[in-house]
Design a protein around this motif. Structure first.
Motif, mmCIF file in Angstrom:
data_model
loop_
_atom_site.group_PDB
_atom_site.id
_atom_site.type_symbol
_atom_site.label_atom_id
_atom_site.label_comp_id
_atom_site.label_asym_id
_atom_site.label_seq_id
_atom_site.Cartn_x
_atom_site.Cartn_y
_atom_site.Cartn_z
ATOM 1 N N ILE A 1 0.338 22.015 -26.562
ATOM 2 C CA ILE A 1 0.828 23.438 -27.306
ATOM 3 C C ILE A 1 0.508 22.967 -28.707
ATOM 4 O O ILE A 1 -0.172 23.700 -29.345
ATOM 5 C CB ILE A 1 2.281 23.568 -27.277
ATOM 6 N N PHE A 2 0.459 21.715 -29.108
ATOM 7 C CA PHE A 2 0.165 21.338 -30.389
ATOM 8 C C PHE A 2 -1.320 21.557 -30.698
ATOM 9 O O PHE A 2 -2.002 21.874 -31.628
ATOM 10 C CB PHE A 2 0.765 20.028 -30.930
ATOM 11 N N LYS B 1 11.221 13.736 -20.677
ATOM 12 C CA LYS B 1 10.011 14.352 -21.362
ATOM 13 C C LYS B 1 9.777 15.472 -20.614
ATOM 14 O O LYS B 1 9.528 16.551 -21.106
ATOM 15 C CB LYS B 1 9.025 13.767 -21.487
ATOM 16 N N LEU C 1 3.592 18.304 -22.686
ATOM 17 C CA LEU C 1 3.641 19.971 -22.894
ATOM 18 C C LEU C 1 3.335 19.953 -24.593
ATOM 19 O O LEU C 1 2.717 20.812 -24.905
ATOM 20 C CB LEU C 1 4.669 20.609 -22.431
ATOM 21 N N ILE C 2 4.575 19.333 -25.068
ATOM 22 C CA ILE C 2 4.435 19.744 -26.604
ATOM 23 C C ILE C 2 3.056 19.403 -27.174
ATOM 24 O O ILE C 2 2.409 19.908 -28.181
ATOM 25 C CB ILE C 2 5.471 18.707 -27.395
ATOM 26 N N SER D 1 10.912 19.344 -21.031
ATOM 27 C CA SER D 1 10.392 20.293 -21.897
ATOM 28 C C SER D 1 9.797 21.298 -21.198
ATOM 29 O O SER D 1 9.506 22.363 -21.741
ATOM 30 C CB SER D 1 9.394 19.494 -23.011
ATOM 31 N N LEU E 1 11.763 22.653 -27.102
ATOM 32 C CA LEU E 1 10.467 23.206 -27.131
ATOM 33 C C LEU E 1 10.557 24.479 -27.591
ATOM 34 O O LEU E 1 9.569 25.254 -28.174
ATOM 35 C CB LEU E 1 9.618 22.554 -25.955
ATOM 36 N N LEU F 1 6.820 22.139 -34.026
ATOM 37 C CA LEU F 1 6.464 21.433 -32.782
ATOM 38 C C LEU F 1 6.410 19.707 -33.060
ATOM 39 O O LEU F 1 7.079 19.094 -32.290
ATOM 40 C CB LEU F 1 5.053 21.753 -32.407
ATOM 41 N N THR G 1 5.906 11.166 -26.218
ATOM 42 C CA THR G 1 6.192 12.470 -26.818
ATOM 43 C C THR G 1 5.596 13.371 -25.364
ATOM 44 O O THR G 1 4.721 13.058 -24.716
ATOM 45 C CB THR G 1 5.236 13.086 -27.786
ATOM 46 N N PRO G 2 6.498 14.472 -25.146
ATOM 47 C CA PRO G 2 6.200 15.137 -23.920
ATOM 48 C C PRO G 2 4.936 15.775 -23.994
ATOM 49 O O PRO G 2 4.380 16.256 -24.907
ATOM 50 C CB PRO G 2 7.271 16.400 -23.897
#
Lengths: 414, 413, 256
Positions: free
Chosen positions: A161-162, B350, A157-158, B353, B364, B383, A154-155
Motif C-alpha cells: 500500500i505504501f 504481520k 500489505l503495508i 494486517s 492498517l 502508513l 513490516t507487514p
C-alpha cells in the motif's frame, strides 16, 4: 495406534504362557485377545476415523446445500459460462461481455505474470543484497542489514500500500512524469520501458542466432580443451561471448528488420509504444519484489554461512584465492543448501500476490472477490480459487524439487 | 575477513573455564579511526568506489528522507488518531481493561527477561546505541502523548517492567516454572479481562489491540491443533496420515486472504442454520486453522530431529506410546522448534494486517481511513506509523529469538 | 615475491623452515597464545601435545594464516608472515594442511578434490594434474577410489585423500591438526602409516596428535603446550620418560 504394542506386549506374552501351561493352542490365545490385538485395533480405528470424517463432511455439505438454497443460488459451476460484466483493466484479450470463466482465466494469467516476473526480480535483488550483507565493506554491509531488518519485520500489505498509494501516487502524471534518458518513463499511471518488437525478419535472424550459439558453443568447448591440455586459463566467456555477439550482429545487418527496440514516448496524456506496465502492476510488483528480496537475501547469506567453515579453510590452505574459494567450494555447496528455503519464498511470493486486491490489480484474488460480489457463488468460487493456488504451489514445488535433485545428485553416496 | 571472531569460538573459550570470563590482558589496541576507515571502507579500489557510490546514494536519499520527516510531514494526524490506532472503537471508559492487560504482559515480559539474563555485558557502543534509542523513544512519546494521566499510565509500564526484571533476576531459576505457568495463564486471563464482567464484546475490539489479540489467539489455539496434525502426519495408519497430509497441504496451498474470504463468505453456510458467529470470531477461526498447518510442519521438522534412539530407549524402559510422546519425544522436538515457532508467530502477527482488507478496523485500516478532512494527504505518515507499530514488535521478537537460539544452542537450520 | 629473510642468515641457505617469536593471539578477552617461541628446521618432524584448549591448534593455524597472530613474529622459509597478501599467498603455497575433520569437498570426486588447486592456482594442465594425483593416491594407498565421492569412502580413506590433496601442491611443510582424532580406531593405523612414510621421506612436519606411539616413533622433537604457553620442548625419549615441567608430568600421567 502407534507402531509397536507398547504395554500390550507383556500382557500378551503372559496370556500366552498361561494358556500354554494349560495346553491350549496358539490360535486360541490369539482369538482371546482380539479386542486388544494391535492389527485389529488399527483397522477398526481407521474405519471409525474414516466414518467420522465422512459423516462430518456430509453434515457440512448438507448445511451448505440448505443454506445456499435458502438464499436462492445453487452449488453448480454453470454460472461460469454466463456473461460476467466485470471490467478487467489489463491482461490478455478480454471484454466484459465474455464469460466468468474467461474473466477467471484472464485473472489467473495476470497472477502468473506478476508472480513469474516477481520471482525473477526478487531472486536477483535478493542475491545482490545477500552478498552485500557479507561484504567486507562496512558501509555496504550495514545498508544491506538495515534493508533486511526493516523490510522483513513490516507487514507486506503495508509495504504494498505504501509503494502504490504513498509513492506512486505522489509521482506526477504522465505528461510531467519522470524519464530515464528519454527511453523509459515512470509516472503516476505506471511505467513504460523499451521492449523488443518482433519484426519481419525475426525468423531468419533466429536462425542466425542459433548458428551463433552453436559457434560460440564450439569455441567454449575448444577453450576448455586448451585449458585441460596446457593449464592456461580458458577465459571461456571472454572468447565465446564476442563470437556470439559478432554472429548476431552480422545476421542482424544482413536480415534487416528482425528485431527493433520499441522505445516508448509520451504522447499527450498517455504513453505510446514500448512495454507498458500499469500503475497497479508496478505497485504490486515493486512491493512484492522488495519484500521477498529481503527474505531471499537472508537465505543467500545463511546458506553461504552454513557451508562448513572447514571447507573454506581447506580451500584457503590449498592456496585458492577468495574468488576461487567462492566459485569452486563455497557457492556450489551453498546453492544446494538454499534450494528448499528458496522454494518456500517463491511460494510465498505467489501467494502474497493475492494482496493485489489492495491496489486493484486484477489478479486472481481481486477478480474472484468481485466475482463473489457479483455472481454470488462464494463456495464454488472460493473452491476454484483455492484449487488454482494449490496447483500453482504444487507446480513451483515440483520444479524446485527437480532442481534440488539435480544439485544433490553429486556427492551423495548414501 | 577472518577478523570477526564467530560467537561460537568465544563461547567455547568461556566454557573451558568454569567461571565467567575474566579480563586477562588488555585486548588488541583498538584501531585508530583512520585505520578502521581504510580497512573497512577503502580496502581496495573496488571497495573504495563502492563506498563512494553507495555513500552518495544513501546520503542523498537519507537526507531527503530526514528533510521530509521533519519538515514537510504532518505528524499531527498520528496524535489525533492515537487511540483509534491502538484500540479502535473500544469504549473509552472501559480502557482500564486494556491497560490491565498491558501491565500483565509487561510484568511477565520483565520477569522472563530477568530470569533468562545472565550477565550484563554492555560495551560502550551498545550503551550508546541504546541510549540514543531511548532518547528517540522519549522524544516521540513526548510529541504524541498529551496530559498527565497518559504519562502516568505509560510511566507505570516502565516501572512495572523494571521491577519485574529485578524480581526475575533475584528469583532466577526458581521462577522458571512460575513464569511459564504465568504465560500460559495469561492468555485466558487477557480474554477474561477484556470480555468478562460485563466487558467489551469482541466486535468492538479494534486497532492494534485487535492485531495483537487475533495473533495471540491464533498462535495459542493453533499450537495444540498443529501438534495433533504433525503427529497424525507421522502416523503409521494410512488413513490418518493421508488425511493429515491433505489438510496441511490444502490449508497451506492457498493464501491467507483467500482463506479469510472463505471464512467470511462460505463458513456461514457450512454452519448449521441458526448458528451465527460474529465476523471477528470467524476471522479468528480462519487464522487459527491457517496457523495450525504451518505449526504442524514446524513440529514435524522437530519430530524428525529427535533421534531414533530416543524412541527405542523409551520403549526399552516400558513407556507406553502416550507417555513416550509426552515425556520424551515432544519435549525434545518442541525445544528444537522454538526459533521456527517464533519466526512463524512474527509472520502471523504481520499477517493480521490482512484483516484490513476484509473490513476489520485494525491498525492498517485506521492508517488508511485516518487521512481525511484536514489530514487528507497524510497517508504516508499514517502508513509509516502503522508499519512502525508492527515493526517494533516484530523486530523485538526476532532479536529475542536470536538470543534464545544462542542460549539454547539450537543451531539447526 | 616480497620476501624478508630472517635477520642474520643468508636466504637460500636457510635451515629454519618455521620461526615463531613471541607469538600471541587473543579471541576477544581470552588469550589463546601467550608468547610462543620456537623454530622448526628443514626435515624436522615436530609433534605438538597438550590438553585441549592449550592453544596447540591456534598456534599451527597462525602459521598458515588461518588465524592472524596479534603479536610476535612468524617467518616461514625466510618469508615473514605479515598482512601483505603476497607474503600470505607465498607462505600458503609452501604449506600443506590436514584437518581433523578432513574437509574434503563433498561435491567433487576424489580426483577432482586433489587436482582442483594445482589446476586453478598453479595452472597445471588437466592431464598432468591427474597423473600426479594418481601417483599421490598410490602413495597413500587408495588409487582405486579416484572417481568416487568423499561420502562413499571410509574415514580413514577420506583422511588419506586429504593428505594426498595437500601434497598435490608440493608443499615444503605439512601441518597436521589432530588428523586421527575423528577416526575409528581400526582406521587410525592406515593414516599414521602414511604420515610415517611422509616423515621418512624428509618432509618438514608439525603434527598435533594424541597418538603417543607415533610421537615416539617418528618425532624429532615434542612441543608441550598448556594454557597458551609452550612449556616444554624435548626429544621424545626425554619428554616421555623425564618430563621437566609439573604440568607436563600431570598431562602424561593422564594419558599414559
Amino acid at each position: 495406534m502407534w507402531t509397536g504394542p507398547g504395554s500390550l506386549g507383556p500382557r500378551l506374552a503372559h496370556g500366552l504362557r498361561f494358556t500354554e501351561m494349560a495346553g491350549s493352542s496358539v490360535a486360541e490365545v490369539q482369538r482371546a485377545a482380539i479386542w486388544r490385538n494391535v492389527r485389529f485395533l488399527r483397522v477398526v480405528g481407521q474405519l471409525v476415523f474414516a466414518v467420522v470424517v465422512v459423516w462430518a463432511f456430509r453434515e457440512l455439505y448438507l448445511n451448505l446445500e440448505y443454506g445456499v438454497r435458502r438464499v436462492g443460488t445453487d452449488l453448480s459451476f454453470d454460472f461460469l459460462q454466463t456473461r460476467s460484466g466485470i471490467p478487467i483493466k489489463e491482461g490478455i484479450a478480454y471484454d466484459p461481455n465474455q464469460s466468468y470463466l474467461r474473466a477467471y482465466v484472464v485473472a489467473v494469467a495476470n497472477t502468473v505474470r506478476v508472480a513469474g516476473i516477481g520471482v525473477v526480480l526478487a531472486m536477483l535483488l535478493g542475491l545482490v543484497i545477500g552478498v552485500a550483507r557479507l561484504s567486507p565493506n562496512w558501509l555496504v554491509r550495514k545498508i544491506a542489514q538495515v534493508y533486511v531488518e526493516v523490510i522483513r519485520n513490516t507487514p507486506v500489505l503495508i509495504q504494498i500500500i505504501f509503494w502504490y498509494f504513498g509513492i506512486l501516487f505522489a509521482l506526477p502524471l504522465i505528461e510531467g512524469g519522470l524519464s530515464l534518458g528519454g527511453v523509459a518513463f515512470l509516472s503516476q499511471r505506471g511505467a513504460a520501458i523499451p521492449w523488443p518488437h518482433i519484426g519481419e525478419g525475426a525468423g531468419a535472424w533466429g536462425l542466425w542466432l542459433l548458428g551463433g550459439l552453436v559457434l560460440a558453443g564450439a569455441v567454449w568447448w575448444w577453450r576448455t580443451k586448451v585449458n585441460e591440455r596446457t593449464g592456461r586459463p580458458h577465459h571461456r566467456v571472454l572468447w565465446s561471448l564476442p563470437v556470439l555477439v559478432a554472429v548476431a550482429a552480422v545476421g542482424y545487418a544482413i536480415v534487416g528488420d528482425a528485431v527493433r527496440l520499441d522505445v516508448p514516448e509520451v504522447a499527450g496524456r498517455l504513453y505510446r509504444g514500448g512495454f507498458q506496465l500499469s500503475g497497479e502492476f508496478t505497485g504490486i510488483l515493486v512491493g512484492l519484489v522488495i519484500y521477498t528480496a529481503a527474505f531471499i537475501a537472508e537465505i543467500v547469506r545463511g546458506s553461504i554461512l552454513a557451508v562448513d567453515r572447514g571447507q573454506k579453510e581447506a580451500a584457503q590452505a590449498l592456496g585458492l584465492s577468495p574468488a576461487q574459494q567462492l566459485r569452486f567450494v563455497v557457492l556450489p555447496q551453498a546453492f544446494r543448501i538454499a534450494v528448499p528455503p528458496l522454494n518456500s519464498q517463491f511460494l510465498n511470493l505467489t501467494k502474497n500476490s493475492s494482496l493485489a486486491v489492495a491496489v486493484a490489480y486484477p489478479e486472481l484474488s481481486s477478480v474472484s472477490s468481485t466475482m463473489i460480489n457479483q455472481a454470488g457463488r462464494p463456495f464454488q468460487i472460493t473452491m476454484l480459487v483455492m484449487a488454482t493456488y494449490l496447483t500453482m504451489s504444487l507446480t513451483i514445488s515440483f520444479v524446485m524439487n527437480v532442481v534440488n535433485r539435480v544439485v544433490t545428485r553429486k556427492g551423495e553416496g548414501r | 575477513m577472518m577478523d570477526r571472531v564467530p560467537t561460537e569460538l568465544e563461547r567455547v573459550a568461556a566454557m573451558l573455564k568454569e567461571e565467567p570470563v575474566v579480563e586477562f590482558a588488555p585486548r588488541r589496541e583498538p584501531v585508530a579511526p583512520s585505520g578502521w576507515i581504510r580497512q573497512n571502507l577503502f580496502s581496495g579500489w573496488f571497495s573504495g568506489i563502492l563506498t563512494i557510490l553507495v555513500g552518495a546514494v544513501v546520503g542523498y536519499l537519507g537526507f531527503g528522507l530526514l528533510k521530509w520527516a521533519f519538515l514537510t510531514a504532518d505528524w499531527t494526524v498520528i496524535k489525533a488518531n492515537l487511540r483509534l490506532y491502538m484500540v479502535g472503537r473500544f469504549p473509552p471508559d472501559e480502557l482500564w481493561r486494556v491497560w490491565a492487560c498491558v501491565y500483565l504482559v509487561t510484568a511477565l515480559a520483565g520477569l522472563s527477561w530477568g530470569v533468562t539474563r545472565k550477565r550484563l555485558a554492555w560495551t560502550v557502543r551498545k550503551a550508546a546505541t541504546r541510549g540514543a534509542l531511548a532518547v528517540l523513544a522519549l522524544a516521540s512519546l513526548a510529541y504524541l502523548l498529551d496530559g498527565v494521566r497518559i504519562w502516568v499510565l505509560v510511566g507505570a509500564v516502565v516501572v512495572i517492567y523494571a521491577a519485574a526484571v529485578m524480581a526475575g533476576r533475584l528469583g532466577a531459576r526458581r521462577l522458571h516454572i512460575p513464569v511459564i505457568v504465568g504465560w500460559v495463564l495469561a492468555f485466558p486471563l487477557i480474554i477474561l479481562l477484556l470480555r468478562g464482567f460485563g466487558g467489551v464484546p469482541p466486535e468492538r475490539w479494534g486497532g492494534f489491540l485487535l492485531n495483537v489479540v487475533v495473533a495471540v489467539v491464533g498462535i495459542v489455539l493453533s499450537f495444540p491443533i498443529g501438534i495433533v496434525l504433525a503427529l497424525g502426519r507421522r502416523s503409521s495408519l494410512p488413513v490418518i496420515r493421508v488425511s493429515c497430509i491433505g489438510i496441511i497441504e490444502f490449508v497451506r496451498g492457498a493464501p491467507l486472504y483467500t482463506w479469510l474470504l472463505f471464512g467470511l463468505f462460505v463458513l456461514p453456510f457450512l454452519l448449521p442454520a441458526g448458528v451465527v458467529l460474529p465476523n471477528i470470531v470467524r476471522a479468528m477461526i480462519v487464522v487459527t486453522v491457517f496457523s495450525s498447518a504451518y505449526v504442524a510442519e514446524i513440529v514435524r521438522g522437530g519430530l524428525q530431529g529427535v533421534h531414533l534412539g530416543q524412541y527405542e530407549a523409551a520403549r526399552a524402559i516400558g513407556l507406553s506410546t502416550t507417555k513416550m510422546m509426552a515425556f520424551i519425544v515432544l519435549p525434545q522436538a518442541l525445544r528444537s522448534t522454538i526459533p521456527a515457532m517464533i519466526s512463524h508467530f512474527i509472520s502471523l502477527f504481520k499477517d493480521t494486517s490482512l484483516l484490513a482488507v476484509i473490513g476489520f478496523i485494525e491498525a492498517l485500516r485506521i492508517a488508511r481511513i485516518a487521512p481525511q478532512g484536514q489530514f487528507s494527504g497524510d497517508l504516508r505518515e499514517t502508513l509509516i506509523f502503522a508499519g512502525l507499530l508492527f515493526w517494533m514488535v516484530a523486530f523485538a521478537m526476532s532479536r529475542w529469538s536470536q538470543r534464545l537460539e544462542r542460549r539454547l544452542g539450537v543451531g539447526e537450520r | 615475491m616480497a620476501t624478508q629473510p630472517v635477520a642474520g642468515l643468508a636466504s637460500g641457505a636457510n635451515d629454519a623452515m618455521i620461526v615463531a617469536e613471541g607469538v600471541e593471539k587473543w579471541f576477544g578477552r581470552f588469550q589463546a597464545l601467550k608468547g610462543v617461541t620456537t623454530t622448526v628446521r628443514r626435515g624436522e618432524v615436530v609433534v605438538v601435545v597438550g590438553p585441549s584448549g592449550s592453544g596447540k591448534s591456534t598456534f599451527i593455524r597462525t602459521i598458515n594464516r588461518l588465524e592472524r597472530h596479534d603479536a610476535g613474529r612468524i617467518v616461514v622459509d625466510g618469508i615473514e608472515l605479515t598482512d601483505d597478501l603476497r607474503n600470505i599467498e607465498a607462505i600458503r603455497s609452501e604449506i600443506g594442511m590436514v584437518f581433523q575433520s578432513f574437509n574434503l569437498f563433498p561435491h567433487l570426486t576424489v580426483i577432482q578434490n586433489i587436482t582442483l588447486a594445482p589446476r586453478m592456482v598453479r595452472g597445471r594442465p588437466k592431464a598432468d594434474a591427474e597423473e600426479k594425483a594418481m601417483q599421490l593416491l598410490e602413495r597413500v594407498g587408495i588409487p582405486e577410489q579416484a572417481h568416487k565421492y568423499p561420502a562413499q569412502l571410509s574415514g580413514g580413506q577420506q583422511q588419506r585423500v586429504a593428505i594426498a590433496r595437500a601434497l598435490a601442491m608440493e608443499p615444503r611443510i605439512m601441518l597436521f591438526d589432530e588428523p586421527t582424532s575423528a577416526l575409528d580406531p581400526e582406521m587410525i593405523k592406515e593414516v599414521l602409516d602414511v604420515m610415517k612414510e611422509l616423515a621418512g621421506s624428509g618432509m618438514t612436519m608439525v603434527v598435533i596428535t594424541h597418538e603417543i606411539g607415533f610421537a615416539k616413533e617418528a618425532a624429532d622433537r615434542i612441543l608441550f603446550f598448556d594454557d597458551g604457553l609452550l612449556l616444554e620442548e624435548a626429544t621424545p625419549d626425554r619428554f616421555f620418560t623425564e618430563p621437566q615441567h609439573d604440568r607436563a608430568k600431570l598431562f602424561l600421567s593422564q594419558i599414559l
